[in-house]
Motif scaffolding. Structure first.
Motif, mmCIF file in Angstrom:
data_model
loop_
_atom_site.group_PDB
_atom_site.id
_atom_site.type_symbol
_atom_site.label_atom_id
_atom_site.label_comp_id
_atom_site.label_asym_id
_atom_site.label_seq_id
_atom_site.Cartn_x
_atom_site.Cartn_y
_atom_site.Cartn_z
ATOM 1 N N VAL A 23 0.854 -1.190 0.000
ATOM 2 C CA VAL A 23 0.000 0.000 0.000
ATOM 3 C C VAL A 23 0.889 1.239 0.000
ATOM 4 O O VAL A 23 1.893 1.275 0.714
ATOM 5 N N CYS A 24 0.511 2.226 -0.808
ATOM 6 C CA CYS A 24 1.298 3.461 -0.896
ATOM 7 C C CYS A 24 1.047 4.307 0.344
ATOM 8 O O CYS A 24 -0.100 4.596 0.690
ATOM 9 N N GLU A 25 2.122 4.738 0.970
ATOM 10 C CA GLU A 25 1.998 5.541 2.200
ATOM 11 C C GLU A 25 1.484 6.948 1.905
ATOM 12 O O GLU A 25 1.027 7.630 2.809
ATOM 13 N N SER A 26 1.548 7.387 0.643
ATOM 14 C CA SER A 26 1.064 8.733 0.300
ATOM 15 C C SER A 26 -0.369 8.710 -0.228
ATOM 16 O O SER A 26 -1.231 9.385 0.320
ATOM 17 N N CYS A 27 -0.633 7.940 -1.304
ATOM 18 C CA CYS A 27 -1.967 8.004 -1.922
ATOM 19 C C CYS A 27 -2.858 6.830 -1.518
ATOM 20 O O CYS A 27 -4.021 6.783 -1.922
ATOM 21 N N MET A 28 -2.317 5.875 -0.743
ATOM 22 C CA MET A 28 -3.066 4.728 -0.229
ATOM 23 C C MET A 28 -3.507 3.726 -1.305
ATOM 24 O O MET A 28 -4.356 2.883 -1.045
ATOM 25 N N MET A 29 -2.928 3.835 -2.500
ATOM 26 C CA MET A 29 -3.295 2.855 -3.527
ATOM 27 C C MET A 29 -2.635 1.510 -3.211
ATOM 28 O O MET A 29 -1.429 1.430 -3.024
ATOM 29 N N VAL A 30 -3.458 0.456 -3.138
ATOM 30 C CA VAL A 30 -2.945 -0.901 -2.960
ATOM 31 C C VAL A 30 -2.554 -1.412 -4.347
ATOM 32 O O VAL A 30 -3.323 -1.273 -5.305
ATOM 33 N N GLN A 31 -1.357 -1.948 -4.459
ATOM 34 C CA GLN A 31 -0.832 -2.332 -5.779
ATOM 35 C C GLN A 31 0.156 -3.484 -5.687
ATOM 36 O O GLN A 31 0.658 -3.795 -4.611
ATOM 37 N N GLN A 32 0.399 -4.103 -6.836
ATOM 38 C CA GLN A 32 1.330 -5.225 -6.892
ATOM 39 C C GLN A 32 2.761 -4.739 -7.098
ATOM 40 O O GLN A 32 2.989 -3.635 -7.604
ATOM 41 N N ALA A 33 3.707 -5.605 -6.737
ATOM 42 C CA ALA A 33 5.121 -5.241 -6.825
ATOM 43 C C ALA A 33 5.660 -5.459 -8.239
ATOM 44 O O ALA A 33 6.557 -4.753 -8.682
ATOM 45 N N GLU A 34 5.102 -6.464 -8.929
ATOM 46 C CA GLU A 34 5.671 -6.836 -10.228
ATOM 47 C C GLU A 34 4.657 -6.635 -11.342
ATOM 48 O O GLU A 34 3.500 -7.048 -11.212
ATOM 49 N N GLU A 35 5.095 -6.029 -12.459
ATOM 50 C CA GLU A 35 4.199 -5.854 -13.611
ATOM 51 C C GLU A 35 4.460 -6.958 -14.623
ATOM 52 O O GLU A 35 5.608 -7.222 -14.969
ATOM 53 N N ILE A 36 3.390 -7.559 -15.121
ATOM 54 C CA ILE A 36 3.515 -8.599 -16.145
ATOM 55 C C ILE A 36 3.263 -7.948 -17.504
ATOM 56 O O ILE A 36 2.329 -7.147 -17.625
ATOM 57 N N PRO A 37 4.081 -8.270 -18.529
ATOM 58 C CA PRO A 37 3.813 -7.693 -19.859
ATOM 59 C C PRO A 37 2.347 -7.934 -20.263
ATOM 60 O O PRO A 37 1.849 -9.052 -20.155
ATOM 61 N N ARG A 38 1.677 -6.864 -20.713
ATOM 62 C CA ARG A 38 0.223 -6.937 -20.902
ATOM 63 C C ARG A 38 -0.204 -7.980 -21.921
ATOM 64 O O ARG A 38 -1.252 -8.605 -21.768
ATOM 65 N N GLN A 39 0.615 -8.193 -22.964
ATOM 66 C CA GLN A 39 0.214 -9.154 -24.000
ATOM 67 C C GLN A 39 0.308 -10.606 -23.523
ATOM 68 O O GLN A 39 -0.208 -11.512 -24.163
ATOM 69 N N LYS A 40 0.948 -10.840 -22.366
ATOM 70 C CA LYS A 40 0.974 -12.189 -21.789
ATOM 71 C C LYS A 40 -0.378 -12.528 -21.164
ATOM 72 O O LYS A 40 -0.732 -13.688 -21.010
ATOM 73 N N MET A 41 -1.125 -11.488 -20.731
ATOM 74 C CA MET A 41 -2.423 -11.715 -20.082
ATOM 75 C C MET A 41 -3.591 -11.615 -21.054
ATOM 76 O O MET A 41 -4.527 -12.401 -20.987
ATOM 77 N N PHE A 42 -3.547 -10.616 -21.946
ATOM 78 C CA PHE A 42 -4.702 -10.322 -22.804
ATOM 79 C C PHE A 42 -4.329 -10.487 -24.268
ATOM 80 O O PHE A 42 -3.509 -9.724 -24.788
ATOM 81 N N HIS A 43 -4.920 -11.495 -24.901
ATOM 82 C CA HIS A 43 -4.554 -11.865 -26.275
ATOM 83 C C HIS A 43 -5.732 -12.630 -26.872
ATOM 84 O O HIS A 43 -6.771 -12.795 -26.215
ATOM 85 N N ALA A 44 -5.539 -13.146 -28.069
ATOM 86 C CA ALA A 44 -6.630 -13.812 -28.804
ATOM 87 C C ALA A 44 -7.298 -14.943 -28.011
ATOM 88 O O ALA A 44 -8.500 -15.165 -28.136
ATOM 89 N N ASP A 45 -6.531 -15.658 -27.169
ATOM 90 C CA ASP A 45 -7.079 -16.820 -26.452
ATOM 91 C C ASP A 45 -7.556 -16.514 -25.039
ATOM 92 O O ASP A 45 -7.889 -17.442 -24.294
ATOM 93 N N TYR A 46 -7.559 -15.265 -24.639
ATOM 94 C CA TYR A 46 -8.024 -14.913 -23.284
ATOM 95 C C TYR A 46 -9.440 -15.474 -23.105
ATOM 96 O O TYR A 46 -10.345 -15.131 -23.861
ATOM 97 N N PRO A 47 -9.659 -16.366 -22.122
ATOM 98 C CA PRO A 47 -10.917 -17.129 -22.122
ATOM 99 C C PRO A 47 -12.114 -16.468 -21.430
ATOM 100 O O PRO A 47 -13.248 -16.875 -21.658
ATOM 101 N N TYR A 48 -11.888 -15.483 -20.557
ATOM 102 C CA TYR A 48 -12.997 -14.944 -19.749
ATOM 103 C C TYR A 48 -14.077 -14.322 -20.636
ATOM 104 O O TYR A 48 -13.778 -13.566 -21.554
#
Ligand code: SAH
Ligand code: TYD
Ligand code: ZN
Length: 400
Positions: A43-68
């Motif tokens: 959690v950010c001590e200034s703006c309080m945004m809860v966030q992850q430490a590591e970013e995954i390249p976006r095309q690894k998550m969202f692509h032609a076969d994304y099933p949701y």
């Protein structure tokens, strides 16, 4: 670690260990060399945004076969139709209005807009979902929304009266670019409406399964207000909704254009400022893990059959954080065609069609799609009539 929103200091509070991409359901032949990363949140001590430490390249998550597929739930179909009808009656009732949706998926919301003959554009990088939306008459651009995409849309279609985005803005680590794009594209009196899971509900219910790769941020009124202000916009209204286990709809506009609703300050004032709530949350999550694994191991040792229901993205966190595999849950039933016949990411549990649930009924079903409990339990009434029981783990482990 620096805040992705305001560059403040982020204090880590929960390490969920190695995790796969939550919607990367594997073909049985592809279980080697699976991509894993370390899932940690702070959690950010200034703006309080809860966030992850590591970013995954976006095309690894969202692509032609994304099933949701958003339309997989009757409740959500109804929800999004109501959203569209409200826009049609309000923001889109003027002359030649234009609406852009970020993360339009299979067109569940824009379908109603398209049927009303209103100018619209869905933006979504997941080609399969976009194809399904085009089949419903929805105009779609297969792309990631960011500043560049916004520029292209502006040049071609002009400014938007509404920019809408459900369960997507929290997925985007590069929000600086998204907000610069929104600032370009949004009409002077337009609204940017965001719906996303609410941190307050996640903390209250210890719904730690809401933490997975796609939920890069967990939003609160405080952190969204800080984010919006940083980009020269104003949070003018919020609505707290029950969908997906607790959601907030944020209405954002240009400063001074709308009257700021009283709910904004009221809910904001109820949000924690003491960071001990995050440490308590992580401790409760570890307790739930231990309790769930103990229960599943006991049932297995007693010869009871337990299967899973709903191969949600959320289940990736539960299965991988708890170390649950096919020895405890031999399969999971799910209605999504793109998940069936595949293995759950990381935990490698087969996903079968819902027809397999009754063939024969298990003794217990672990409900991973707990946010759809009412709809699923109504559909699967015969399970209980055969003596079956549902295992839940939100807000704690219990059997119903
Ligand atoms: N709005 C739908 C879909 C949510 S799933 C609903 O609420 O059910 C998240 C969607 O966001 C996916 O379809 C994914 O492809 C899309 N997405 C991810 N990053 C995006 C980006 N930068 N711009 C537009 N869509 C994005
Ligand atoms: P959901 O909880 O919406 O999202 P997430 O993947 O982000 O955690 O996913 C619901 C899942 O449950 C989806 O894979 C479809 C499945 N499902 C069924 O199998 N049957 C149903 O009746 C419903 C409503 C959902
Ligand atoms: Zn910050």
């Amino acid at each position: 670690m620096k805040c992705r929103i305001c560059s403040g200091n982020v204090s880590k509070f929960f390490d969920l260990g190695p995790q796969p991409i939550s919607d990367a359901f594997l073909l049985p032949s592809a279980r080697e060399n699976e991509f894993l990363y370390r899932l940690q949140v702070g959690v950010c001590e200034s703006c309080m945004m809860v966030q992850q430490a590591e970013e995954i390249p976006r095309q690894k998550m969202f692509h032609a076969d994304y099933p949701y597929r958003s339309s997989g739930s009757a409740l959500m179909r109804k929800h999004f139709e109501a959203v569209a009808r409200r826009f049609l009656a309000t923001e889109l009732s003027g002359r030649d209005p234009f609406i852009v949706e970020i993360g339009s998926n299979d067109g569940v919301m824009l379908k109603t807009i398209s049927e009303a003959g209103i100018r619209h554009l869905g933006v979504d990088p997941s080609g399969g979902a976009a194809e399904a939306s085009a089949e419903c008459g929805v105009r779609v651009q297969v792309d990631f929304f960011d500043e560049t995409t916004a520029g292209t849309i502006l040049a071609r279609d002009g400014q938007a009266d509404v920019i809408y985005s459900a369960n997507t803005v929290s997925h985007i680590s590069y929000l600086d670019s998204v907000f610069r794009g929104v600032d370009k594209l949004l009409a002077e009196n337009g609204v940017f409406v965001i719906e996303d899971r609410y941190l307050g509900d996640i903390l209250e219910q210890t719904a730690f399964d809401q933490i997975y790769d796609e939920h890069f941020y967990l939003f609160s009124v405080r952190s969204v207000q800080a984010l919006v202000q940083l980009h020269g916009l104003e949070l003018s209204d919020i609505e707290h909704l029950p969908v997906h286990g607790g959601t907030i709809r944020y209405t954002i506009s240009r400063p001074g254009r709308r009257v700021v609703g009283p709910e904004v300050g009221r809910l904001r004032a109820s949000e924690p400022v003491d960071f001990s709530v995050f440490d308590d949350f992580a401790r409760r999550a570890a307790d739930i893990r231990d309790e769930l694994v103990t229960l599943l191991a006991r049932l297995r040792d007693e010869g009871r059959r337990v299967v899973g229901y709903g191969a949600t993205a959320k289940s990736a966190t539960i299965l991988n954080y708890c170390g649950i595999g096919p020895d405890l849950i031999p399969y999971i039933c799910d209605s999504t065609p793109g998940k069936q016949g595949r293995l759950t990411p990381g935990s490698h549990i087969p996903v079968l069609a819902p027809e397999s649930f009754a063939d024969p009924y298990p003794d217990y079903a672990l409900l991973f799609a707990w946010n759809h409990a009412e709809e699923i339990m109504a559909k699967e009434q015969a399970f209980r009539q055969h003596g079956g029981q549902w295992i839940m783990y939100v807000p704690g482990v219990h059997i119903v």
